[in-house]
Design a protein around this motif. Structure first.
Motif, PDB file in Angstrom:
ATOM      1  N   GLU A 191      65.967  40.218  50.082  1.00  0.00           N
ATOM      2  CA  GLU A 191      66.367  40.377  48.694  1.00  0.00           C
ATOM      3  C   GLU A 191      65.203  40.138  47.737  1.00  0.00           C
ATOM      4  OE1 GLU A 191      69.634  37.706  48.201  1.00  0.00           O
ATOM      5  OE2 GLU A 191      70.920  38.810  49.577  1.00  0.00           O
ATOM      6  N   SER A 192      64.169  39.421  48.136  1.00  0.00           N
ATOM      7  CA  SER A 192      63.040  39.118  47.254  1.00  0.00           C
ATOM      8  C   SER A 192      61.974  40.204  47.288  1.00  0.00           C
ATOM      9  CB  SER A 192      62.430  37.774  47.650  1.00  0.00           C
ATOM     10  OG  SER A 192      61.841  37.869  48.933  1.00  0.00           O
ATOM     11  N   LYS A 193      62.218  41.288  47.950  1.00  0.00           N
ATOM     12  CA  LYS A 193      61.224  42.365  48.041  1.00  0.00           C
ATOM     13  C   LYS A 193      60.933  42.958  46.663  1.00  0.00           C
ATOM     14  CE  LYS A 193      60.262  46.654  50.462  1.00  0.00           C
ATOM     15  NZ  LYS A 193      60.771  47.634  51.397  1.00  0.00           N
ATOM     16  N   ARG A 194      61.945  43.207  45.878  1.00  0.00           N
ATOM     17  CA  ARG A 194      61.756  43.819  44.567  1.00  0.00           C
ATOM     18  C   ARG A 194      60.972  42.916  43.623  1.00  0.00           C
ATOM     19  NH1 ARG A 194      66.367  45.046  40.335  1.00  0.00           N
ATOM     20  NH2 ARG A 194      65.093  46.025  38.736  1.00  0.00           N
ATOM     21  N   PRO A 195      61.336  41.631  43.474  1.00  0.00           N
ATOM     22  CA  PRO A 195      60.526  40.771  42.585  1.00  0.00           C
ATOM     23  C   PRO A 195      59.080  40.642  43.064  1.00  0.00           C
ATOM     24  CG  PRO A 195      62.623  39.718  43.034  1.00  0.00           C
ATOM     25  CD  PRO A 195      62.549  40.917  43.904  1.00  0.00           C
ATOM     26  N   LEU A 196      58.869  40.605  44.370  1.00  0.00           N
ATOM     27  CA  LEU A 196      57.505  40.492  44.874  1.00  0.00           C
ATOM     28  C   LEU A 196      56.700  41.750  44.593  1.00  0.00           C
ATOM     29  CD1 LEU A 196      58.047  38.654  48.286  1.00  0.00           C
ATOM     30  CD2 LEU A 196      57.015  37.750  46.210  1.00  0.00           C
ATOM     31  N   SER A 197      57.319  42.909  44.687  1.00  0.00           N
ATOM     32  CA  SER A 197      56.591  44.137  44.374  1.00  0.00           C
ATOM     33  C   SER A 197      56.275  44.200  42.878  1.00  0.00           C
ATOM     34  CB  SER A 197      57.379  45.362  44.823  1.00  0.00           C
ATOM     35  OG  SER A 197      58.574  45.473  44.080  1.00  0.00           O
ATOM     36  N   ASN A 198      57.162  43.701  42.030  1.00  0.00           N
ATOM     37  CA  ASN A 198      56.875  43.625  40.596  1.00  0.00           C
ATOM     38  C   ASN A 198      55.690  42.705  40.335  1.00  0.00           C
ATOM     39  OD1 ASN A 198      58.959  45.354  39.976  1.00  0.00           O
ATOM     40  ND2 ASN A 198      60.400  43.733  39.412  1.00  0.00           N
ATOM     41  N   MET A 199      55.672  41.567  41.014  1.00  0.00           N
ATOM     42  CA  MET A 199      54.546  40.634  40.861  1.00  0.00           C
ATOM     43  C   MET A 199      53.244  41.283  41.318  1.00  0.00           C
ATOM     44  SD  MET A 199      56.395  37.040  41.979  1.00  0.00           S
ATOM     45  CE  MET A 199      54.909  36.354  42.566  1.00  0.00           C
ATOM     46  N   GLU A 200      53.299  42.057  42.377  1.00  0.00           N
ATOM     47  CA  GLU A 200      52.097  42.722  42.885  1.00  0.00           C
ATOM     48  C   GLU A 200      51.545  43.702  41.852  1.00  0.00           C
ATOM     49  OE1 GLU A 200      50.699  45.354  46.756  1.00  0.00           O
ATOM     50  OE2 GLU A 200      52.822  45.090  46.321  1.00  0.00           O
ATOM     51  N   THR A 201      52.416  44.497  41.253  1.00  0.00           N
ATOM     52  CA  THR A 201      51.938  45.453  40.241  1.00  0.00           C
ATOM     53  C   THR A 201      51.392  44.725  39.022  1.00  0.00           C
ATOM     54  OG1 THR A 201      54.178  45.649  39.350  1.00  0.00           O
ATOM     55  CG2 THR A 201      53.496  47.289  40.975  1.00  0.00           C
ATOM     56  N   MET A 202      52.019  43.608  38.646  1.00  0.00           N
ATOM     57  CA  MET A 202      51.518  42.832  37.502  1.00  0.00           C
ATOM     58  C   MET A 202      50.159  42.226  37.817  1.00  0.00           C
ATOM     59  SD  MET A 202      55.105  41.074  36.350  1.00  0.00           S
ATOM     60  CE  MET A 202      54.511  40.182  34.948  1.00  0.00           C
ATOM     61  N   LEU A 203      49.963  41.738  39.036  1.00  0.00           N
ATOM     62  CA  LEU A 203      48.657  41.191  39.421  1.00  0.00           C
ATOM     63  C   LEU A 203      47.591  42.280  39.409  1.00  0.00           C
ATOM     64  CD1 LEU A 203      49.557  38.718  42.295  1.00  0.00           C
ATOM     65  CD2 LEU A 203      48.512  38.170  40.102  1.00  0.00           C
ATOM     66  N   LYS A 204      47.912  43.450  39.891  1.00  0.00           N
ATOM     67  CA  LYS A 204      46.945  44.552  39.874  1.00  0.00           C
ATOM     68  C   LYS A 204      46.536  44.892  38.446  1.00  0.00           C
ATOM     69  CE  LYS A 204      48.213  46.787  44.208  1.00  0.00           C
ATOM     70  NZ  LYS A 204      48.839  47.955  44.840  1.00  0.00           N
ATOM     71  N   SER A 205      47.521  44.966  37.558  1.00  0.00           N
ATOM     72  CA  SER A 205      47.187  45.283  36.169  1.00  0.00           C
ATOM     73  C   SER A 205      46.376  44.157  35.539  1.00  0.00           C
ATOM     74  CB  SER A 205      48.443  45.578  35.361  1.00  0.00           C
ATOM     75  OG  SER A 205      49.216  44.412  35.211  1.00  0.00           O
ATOM     76  N   ALA A 206      46.652  42.889  35.889  1.00  0.00           N
ATOM     77  CA  ALA A 206      45.869  41.765  35.367  1.00  0.00           C
ATOM     78  C   ALA A 206      44.435  41.828  35.865  1.00  0.00           C
ATOM     79  CB  ALA A 206      46.519  40.450  35.759  1.00  0.00           C
ATOM     80  N   ILE A 207      44.234  42.184  37.125  1.00  0.00           N
ATOM     81  CA  ILE A 207      42.882  42.298  37.681  1.00  0.00           C
ATOM     82  C   ILE A 207      42.109  43.401  36.964  1.00  0.00           C
ATOM     83  CG2 ILE A 207      41.601  42.984  39.748  1.00  0.00           C
ATOM     84  CD1 ILE A 207      43.750  41.478  41.388  1.00  0.00           C
ATOM     85  N   ILE A 208      42.760  44.511  36.739  1.00  0.00           N
ATOM     86  CA  ILE A 208      42.105  45.630  36.045  1.00  0.00           C
ATOM     87  C   ILE A 208      41.726  45.214  34.618  1.00  0.00           C
ATOM     88  CG2 ILE A 208      42.499  47.945  35.094  1.00  0.00           C
ATOM     89  CD1 ILE A 208      44.185  48.503  37.627  1.00  0.00           C
ATOM     90  N   THR A 209      42.649  44.516  33.950  1.00  0.00           N
ATOM     91  CA  THR A 209      42.378  44.066  32.589  1.00  0.00           C
ATOM     92  C   THR A 209      41.227  43.071  32.575  1.00  0.00           C
ATOM     93  OG1 THR A 209      44.726  44.330  32.098  1.00  0.00           O
ATOM     94  CG2 THR A 209      43.443  43.063  30.527  1.00  0.00           C
ATOM     95  N   LYS A 210      41.181  42.186  33.550  1.00  0.00           N
ATOM     96  CA  LYS A 210      40.093  41.207  33.652  1.00  0.00           C
ATOM     97  C   LYS A 210      38.764  41.916  33.867  1.00  0.00           C
ATOM     98  CE  LYS A 210      38.072  37.241  34.401  1.00  0.00           C
ATOM     99  NZ  LYS A 210      37.471  36.554  33.313  1.00  0.00           N
ATOM    100  N   LYS A 211      38.737  42.949  34.678  1.00  0.00           N
ATOM    101  CA  LYS A 211      37.498  43.708  34.887  1.00  0.00           C
ATOM    102  C   LYS A 211      37.036  44.363  33.597  1.00  0.00           C
ATOM    103  CE  LYS A 211      37.941  44.759  39.787  1.00  0.00           C
ATOM    104  NZ  LYS A 211      38.149  45.814  40.788  1.00  0.00           N
ATOM    105  N   HIS A 212      37.977  44.918  32.855  1.00  0.00           N
ATOM    106  CA  HIS A 212      37.619  45.536  31.569  1.00  0.00           C
ATOM    107  C   HIS A 212      37.052  44.499  30.615  1.00  0.00           C
ATOM    108  CE1 HIS A 212      39.043  49.519  32.415  1.00  0.00           C
ATOM    109  NE2 HIS A 212      40.307  49.128  32.643  1.00  0.00           N
ATOM    110  N   LEU A 213      37.660  43.302  30.586  1.00  0.00           N
ATOM    111  CA  LEU A 213      37.159  42.243  29.715  1.00  0.00           C
ATOM    112  C   LEU A 213      35.760  41.805  30.142  1.00  0.00           C
ATOM    113  CD1 LEU A 213      40.323  40.017  29.169  1.00  0.00           C
ATOM    114  CD2 LEU A 213      39.164  41.467  27.497  1.00  0.00           C
ATOM    115  N   ASN A 214      35.529  41.677  31.444  1.00  0.00           N
ATOM    116  CA  ASN A 214      34.209  41.286  31.936  1.00  0.00           C
ATOM    117  C   ASN A 214      33.168  42.341  31.560  1.00  0.00           C
ATOM    118  OD1 ASN A 214      35.063  38.902  33.009  1.00  0.00           O
ATOM    119  ND2 ASN A 214      35.261  39.673  35.102  1.00  0.00           N
TER     120      ASN A 214
END
Length: 172
Positions: free
Chosen positions: A105-128
């Motif tokens: 049942e936690s598959k969906r929230p974990l996949s949402n967290m994964e996409t949010m982490l990917k977007s955060a990493i991309i944003t961090k790279k842009h900031l750097n």
């Protein structure tokens, strides 16, 4: 003992072809007396056996119970311990099954967290990248750098000043 002394009984028991029975001094037939004694002894032995058979059977049962009861009690205790272990294992298995179902049942929230982490990493790279671009532009625009300290002396380092802007649009 039966006292059979009548003459009519003697004549019935004795066979005519035999020789006459010997008599004791009272006139009783000795052969008849021994036969009657044998019959009564056998009859009393039979009655004794029939009367004692149930008590003998009960004695054998009691003897058997006395021998096997400690083993049965020990086996019962071991069986109760094994039952507790099996019941504990069943609870563990049920708990593990429930945990696995909750992981499904936690598959969906974990996949949402994964996409949010990917977007955060991309944003961090842009900031750097923006920070390094600004630091390069600042270092070329400054004409004079502070003099270096001689060996052994240390000066406090100053970090370049970077403007920060609030991040918007990261979480969706």
């Amino acid at each position: 003992m039966l006292d059979i002394g009548s003459y009519s009984m003697q004549s019935v028991v004795m066979e005519p072809s035999r020789k006459p029975a010997t008599h004791d001094k009272d006139g009783h037939d000795l052969e008849l007396h021994t036969k009657v004694k044998r019959v009564t002894d056998k009859f009393s032995e039979c009655i004794h056996i029939v009367a004692n058979e149930p008590s003998l059977g009960l004695f054998r049962i009691q003897e058997h119970v006395r021998k096997t009861l400690p083993q049965l009690a020990h086996t019962k205790v071991e069986l109760a311990q094994l039952q507790q272990k099996v019941q504990g294992s069943c609870y563990d298995v049920d708990y593990a099954i429930n945990a696995m179902e909750s992981l499904k049942e936690s598959k969906r929230p974990l996949s949402n967290m994964e996409t949010m982490l990917k977007s955060a990493i991309i944003t961090k790279k842009h900031l750097n990248d923006k920070v390094t671009d600004r630091s390069v532009s600042l270092s070329t625009s400054e004409s004079s750098l502070p003099p270096r300290a001689p060996r052994g002396e240390t000066r406090p380092l100053r970090a370049p000043r970077v403007e920060t802007k609030p991040l918007t649009g990261i979480m969706r």
